[in-house]
Write a protein that holds these residues in place. Sequence first.
Motif, PDB file in Angstrom:
ATOM      1  N   LEU B  15       0.825  -1.206   0.000  1.00 56.85           N
ATOM      2  CA  LEU B  15       0.000   0.000   0.000  1.00 56.85           C
ATOM      3  C   LEU B  15       0.859   1.256   0.000  1.00 56.85           C
ATOM      4  O   LEU B  15       0.557   2.257  -0.659  1.00 56.85           O
ATOM      5  CB  LEU B  15      -0.931   0.005   1.229  1.00 56.85           C
ATOM      6  CG  LEU B  15      -1.770   1.253   1.359  1.00 56.85           C
ATOM      7  CD1 LEU B  15      -2.926   1.218   0.376  1.00 56.85           C
ATOM      8  CD2 LEU B  15      -2.295   1.446   2.774  1.00 56.85           C
ATOM      9  N   VAL B  16       1.992   1.210   0.761  1.00 58.75           N
ATOM     10  CA  VAL B  16       2.858   2.397   0.856  1.00 58.75           C
ATOM     11  C   VAL B  16       3.429   2.715  -0.522  1.00 58.75           C
ATOM     12  O   VAL B  16       3.517   3.874  -0.934  1.00 58.75           O
ATOM     13  CB  VAL B  16       3.973   2.147   1.886  1.00 58.75           C
ATOM     14  CG1 VAL B  16       4.881   3.371   2.019  1.00 58.75           C
ATOM     15  CG2 VAL B  16       3.377   1.771   3.230  1.00 58.75           C
ATOM     16  N   PHE B  17       3.829   1.657  -1.234  1.00 56.83           N
ATOM     17  CA  PHE B  17       4.352   1.895  -2.587  1.00 56.83           C
ATOM     18  C   PHE B  17       3.265   2.443  -3.507  1.00 56.83           C
ATOM     19  O   PHE B  17       3.525   3.298  -4.341  1.00 56.83           O
ATOM     20  CB  PHE B  17       4.903   0.574  -3.149  1.00 56.83           C
ATOM     21  CG  PHE B  17       6.239   0.203  -2.566  1.00 56.83           C
ATOM     22  CD1 PHE B  17       7.419   0.649  -3.150  1.00 56.83           C
ATOM     23  CD2 PHE B  17       6.318  -0.574  -1.426  1.00 56.83           C
ATOM     24  CE1 PHE B  17       8.651   0.312  -2.605  1.00 56.83           C
ATOM     25  CE2 PHE B  17       7.534  -0.908  -0.886  1.00 56.83           C
ATOM     26  CZ  PHE B  17       8.714  -0.468  -1.460  1.00 56.83           C
ATOM     27  N   ASP B  21       5.155   8.306  -4.317  1.00 53.46           N
ATOM     28  CA  ASP B  21       5.860   8.542  -5.586  1.00 53.46           C
ATOM     29  C   ASP B  21       7.346   8.269  -5.350  1.00 53.46           C
ATOM     30  O   ASP B  21       7.915   8.689  -4.341  1.00 53.46           O
ATOM     31  CB  ASP B  21       5.681   9.999  -6.029  1.00 53.46           C
ATOM     32  CG  ASP B  21       4.219  10.301  -6.284  1.00 53.46           C
ATOM     33  OD1 ASP B  21       3.505   9.405  -6.777  1.00 53.46           O
ATOM     34  OD2 ASP B  21       3.777  11.419  -5.945  1.00 53.46           O
ATOM     35  N   LEU B  22       7.977   7.608  -6.290  1.00 53.63           N
ATOM     36  CA  LEU B  22       9.410   7.299  -6.168  1.00 53.63           C
ATOM     37  C   LEU B  22      10.217   8.551  -6.538  1.00 53.63           C
ATOM     38  O   LEU B  22      10.027   9.125  -7.615  1.00 53.63           O
ATOM     39  CB  LEU B  22       9.761   6.139  -7.099  1.00 53.63           C
ATOM     40  CG  LEU B  22      11.171   5.609  -7.002  1.00 53.63           C
ATOM     41  CD1 LEU B  22      11.457   5.022  -5.620  1.00 53.63           C
ATOM     42  CD2 LEU B  22      11.442   4.582  -8.096  1.00 53.63           C
ATOM     43  N   ARG B  84       7.833   9.373  -1.785  1.00 53.56           N
ATOM     44  CA  ARG B  84       7.238  10.616  -1.289  1.00 53.56           C
ATOM     45  C   ARG B  84       5.746  10.356  -1.042  1.00 53.56           C
ATOM     46  O   ARG B  84       5.006   9.997  -1.957  1.00 53.56           O
ATOM     47  CB  ARG B  84       7.415  11.736  -2.315  1.00 53.56           C
ATOM     48  CG  ARG B  84       6.923  13.079  -1.770  1.00 53.56           C
ATOM     49  CD  ARG B  84       7.265  14.191  -2.723  1.00 53.56           C
ATOM     50  NE  ARG B  84       6.645  13.942  -4.025  1.00 53.56           N
ATOM     51  CZ  ARG B  84       7.051  14.546  -5.149  1.00 53.56           C
ATOM     52  NH1 ARG B  84       8.056  15.390  -5.136  1.00 53.56           N
ATOM     53  NH2 ARG B  84       6.457  14.280  -6.291  1.00 53.56           N
ATOM     54  N   LEU B  85       5.343  10.512   0.207  1.00 53.11           N
ATOM     55  CA  LEU B  85       3.980  10.176   0.599  1.00 53.11           C
ATOM     56  C   LEU B  85       3.287  11.379   1.212  1.00 53.11           C
ATOM     57  O   LEU B  85       3.920  12.226   1.847  1.00 53.11           O
ATOM     58  CB  LEU B  85       3.997   9.064   1.655  1.00 53.11           C
ATOM     59  CG  LEU B  85       4.456   7.693   1.179  1.00 53.11           C
ATOM     60  CD1 LEU B  85       5.007   6.900   2.336  1.00 53.11           C
ATOM     61  CD2 LEU B  85       3.299   6.966   0.532  1.00 53.11           C
ATOM     62  N   SER B  86       1.987  11.371   0.979  1.00 54.87           N
ATOM     63  CA  SER B  86       1.177  12.401   1.618  1.00 54.87           C
ATOM     64  C   SER B  86       0.508  11.740   2.823  1.00 54.87           C
ATOM     65  O   SER B  86      -0.285  10.812   2.676  1.00 54.87           O
ATOM     66  CB  SER B  86       0.132  12.907   0.620  1.00 54.87           C
ATOM     67  OG  SER B  86      -0.725  13.785   1.257  1.00 54.87           O
ATOM     68  N   VAL B 726       3.974  16.153   3.606  1.00 55.09           N
ATOM     69  CA  VAL B 726       4.699  15.269   2.705  1.00 55.09           C
ATOM     70  C   VAL B 726       5.783  14.566   3.513  1.00 55.09           C
ATOM     71  O   VAL B 726       6.526  15.192   4.266  1.00 55.09           O
ATOM     72  CB  VAL B 726       5.326  16.057   1.535  1.00 55.09           C
ATOM     73  CG1 VAL B 726       6.186  15.141   0.677  1.00 55.09           C
ATOM     74  CG2 VAL B 726       4.222  16.690   0.715  1.00 55.09           C
ATOM     75  N   GLU B 727       5.864  13.293   3.321  1.00 53.69           N
ATOM     76  CA  GLU B 727       6.809  12.494   4.113  1.00 53.69           C
ATOM     77  C   GLU B 727       7.642  11.661   3.139  1.00 53.69           C
ATOM     78  O   GLU B 727       7.127  11.165   2.143  1.00 53.69           O
ATOM     79  CB  GLU B 727       5.981  11.605   5.037  1.00 53.69           C
ATOM     80  CG  GLU B 727       6.771  10.661   5.893  1.00 53.69           C
ATOM     81  CD  GLU B 727       5.839   9.743   6.683  1.00 53.69           C
ATOM     82  OE1 GLU B 727       4.892  10.268   7.303  1.00 53.69           O
ATOM     83  OE2 GLU B 727       6.037   8.519   6.653  1.00 53.69           O
TER      84      GLU B 727
END
Lengths: 264, 758
Positions: B15-17, B21-22, B84-86, B726-727
């Motif tokens: 799910l994280v992937f 965004d890479l 890069r995750l929100s 953003v993490e």
Amino acid sequence: MLRTSVHSRMRPAVLVPMLSALLTGNGTGGGQEPAPQEQQPAQVIPPGRAFYFTRAVYTSYGRWRPSWAVDYPKADVQFLYALRRLTGLDAYELENPVALDDPELRRFPFLYAVEVGRMALTEAEVDGLRGYLLAGGFLVVDDFWGTREWENFESEMRRVLPERAIVELPQDHPLLNTFYGIDSIVQVPNVGNGMRGGPTWERDGYVPHLRAIFDDGGRLMVLISWNSDLGDAWEWAENPHYPLPYSNYAISLGVNLVLYGMSR
Amino acid sequence: MVARVFELLFKYRPLVFSRGDLVAASPIPLGAIIALGLVALALAGLAYRRANATLPPRVRVALFGLRAGVVAVLVFCLSGPALRLSTVVPQQNVLGILIDDSRSMGVADQDGQTRGATAAAAFAPDGALMRALSQRFRVRLFGFSSSVTRTDSVTGLTFEGRRTDLAEALSAARRELSTQPLAGLVVVSDGADNAGAALTEPLLALAADRIPVHTVGIGTERFEPDIELRRVALPPSVLQGSVVVAELSVQAPGFGGRTVPLVVEEEGKILSRTEVRLPAGREPAAVRAHFQVSEPGPRRVRFSIPAQEGELLAENNSVEALLTVEPRVERILYFEGEPRFEVKFLRRAVADDDRLEVVTLLRTAEDKFLRLGVTDSTELAAGFPRTRAELYRYRGLILGSIEASFFTHDQLQMLADFVGVRGGGLLVLGGRKALANGGWAQTPLGDVLPVVVDPAAADTTFFVEVAVRPAPLALDHPVLQLRSTAEASAARWDSLPALSLLSPVREVKPGANVLLTGNGPGGPYVVLATQRYGRGRAMTLAAQDSWMWQMDADIPLEDDTHEVFWRHLLRYLVSDVPRPLTARLSADRVEPGQAVTVTADVADSGYVQVNGAQVQATIVDPAGAEHEVPLRWTVRRDGEYEASWTPALSGLHELRVHAEQDGQVLGETVVHFHAGDLGAEYFGAALQEGTLRRIAEETGGRYYTPSTLRTLPEDVAFTESGATVVEYRDLWDMPVLLLALIGLLSGEWALRKRRGLA
């Protein structure tokens, strides 16, 4: 398995009982022995017709020939000729006598019986006629005269339909207007009296009657023409010496009877 | 298991992937790293080229490939790969949790525990899941069924809602939380939506707002053993005393092959009891029940199968329907072209049926007619009707033995219009002048009839006696119900005496149904057939002497076969015949608060649709209050008017529909519906995983089961909705990369050693 159809049923030969009666001396003035209603294979009648003028073959007593066969078959055939000519009915052209105890009787919902003053029904005939009438068959009774014959017929009908009363047909009954308008009941004499201009009555049957037996729905089961002889008027209608008013009336009433019996 | 292995190798769950965004997060420019890698590759290539010219080219390529792999892994690691995750800002966002509060959640298919109890346990206020969610979000809890209500705790839910409306639940929650930063919604349900509302619109709105909806499916898809009466098909109205055939859809997983009674009741009175064999598997099958309702008016008819031992849910073993029993008298014109006994016995058969009136016109001679059953001296005084208005007064028409040439061309077209336009019931009888022998083949009526009238079959000498028997699968037809049970009817049909045909009918039109066949010489023949034609129904009874079923010596005097057959046949003939004004409802049973739509078809006396009429419905509610509702032309179809109305009270509602044009009344009709507890929650109550998955997939959420709920708090955190930050999550230290390096270097070393290069 299909039941025997109308076309394989045989008609009885009328001459056989006549000859038999002559040979055995069982004539008009004879005793009270029932006359045998003998039948033998005669001819095949065609299937699929809308109407067969069916004459009731029943047991009777006291004559040199069986009562049911009076005026037979000429009256039947002559009436059929008139019936076919006057109406759009697809009627079988010839006579069709059937015994009251014959199961095939139920295939012919119109039945004509004559000379019932000497009727002496067997139990099988009583059952057959009762079943026929209760199922929906229509019986027309003709050509019997006077009190004694009435009493005999009435007692026989009491055996057949003990729960039903015989009543006078109302003058405004629809039967009398089914095809022809018949205003009054005419006494039709036998052929001898008719052509000679003699009395129209026989014995003490001075007044003609149309009497009836009705079912629970008020529909005619039996129509009784007492003190009148429609059959002779049909039988001799072609004779120039037979009074036209009688045959006119008899044919008119006969047509009404057939059409009523086929529609009510 | 697969997810666990994935997480072990790749450090994070899939799910994280999918949510991230890479990106390359190294301070060294990516170009420089790639250039460095290319140089390293070039050097490696040069070294292997010089190393030993005797090495076969494929070995050198393999060695180079392994070295290139090492370089690639190192380049990837040096580039500082990250996701890069929100993610939500803790306690800054709202999470809406919607828990199904409907009755179906009371089904105990969770190892003896109810679905509601399972949901309550999973979302218990002091449970691990709620604690984890509360740490990240401000949780707003809702209970939903037909409407949505806020609740403080799952313990406040009763699971008594009578309807599940997922679309309304999603829309209402979105509206309720629209002023707050909404991280997402969680729907906890069995997915058994029975409101019928489309989900597309609310799902599109949620997707547009990027609000993910996570769904938690509770219940089992394999809902067995259970018997469910799903749907009942009944005519909306029947003539008083008619046999009604109800078709029900039954599903009985776990009970397949068992024979059970199907009971039909009305206000506690048992109308019929039929033994039915339950279908195997999960597929529904149709079963039929026959019954008669004698009392006029709207009747609530209940169909039920007794609960079986071990059955999961007994409440879905019964279903109700509303049936209006009409006490009206139906007038049928019987035109017979020649005297014959069929007239007498047909009339007698229905004489005691006070709902049927057979007006008879019998042609006794050329241009001479006998009228029977007319209401006054003017009716049919001129013979067979010459105008449509005169003919359309009758709801049924029987044509006996009459030749086509009797009618004018306009009358022939009128006969066809009687069925196609007026919607009347036409029955053509066999006879000397009927069908092919009557010259009907090339007439407008020839198209209407359900049988093929072959002109080549015209044969005035044809006569055959046939044993008349029900056609395959026709024994359930209402016309053929000679006795109160199917078995008794079948036995009676098998013993009936033969009838005769004067014209051979062997073929029916496409779409026609054969009800009776005749077996005899040259057969089989079609004896009784029916088909819809236009708005009406056309039937053919090819036998010419059905009266033999009354008179034959084998028929006992007390037998009523002939009467029953004709009553059923004529009642069926006129059963669906429309009037100039007809009204129908979208449903005959609704829950209070559920809208019902009334549709009226309006025509004039010639059955031409009228668009400019004033159509008004007066709705009488159970309290006796009257509500006026105007119906408007739908524009979709000529003469069609429509209006919707929502009942507030439980009980029987009467709708009186009135139509007029220019002050002239076109018609009035009455229909009924019942508002009350439909028990809809118990039908189709198995877990609808597909529906819940669709909701999740179309909004960017995930589908969970109680056993996979553990990851919900973290999964919900990855959202683009609400207040987010953003993490970046590093990927260079994924175990899979280390394993790849070890594997590549080991492979290169082993190959070199084998070739003597080590």
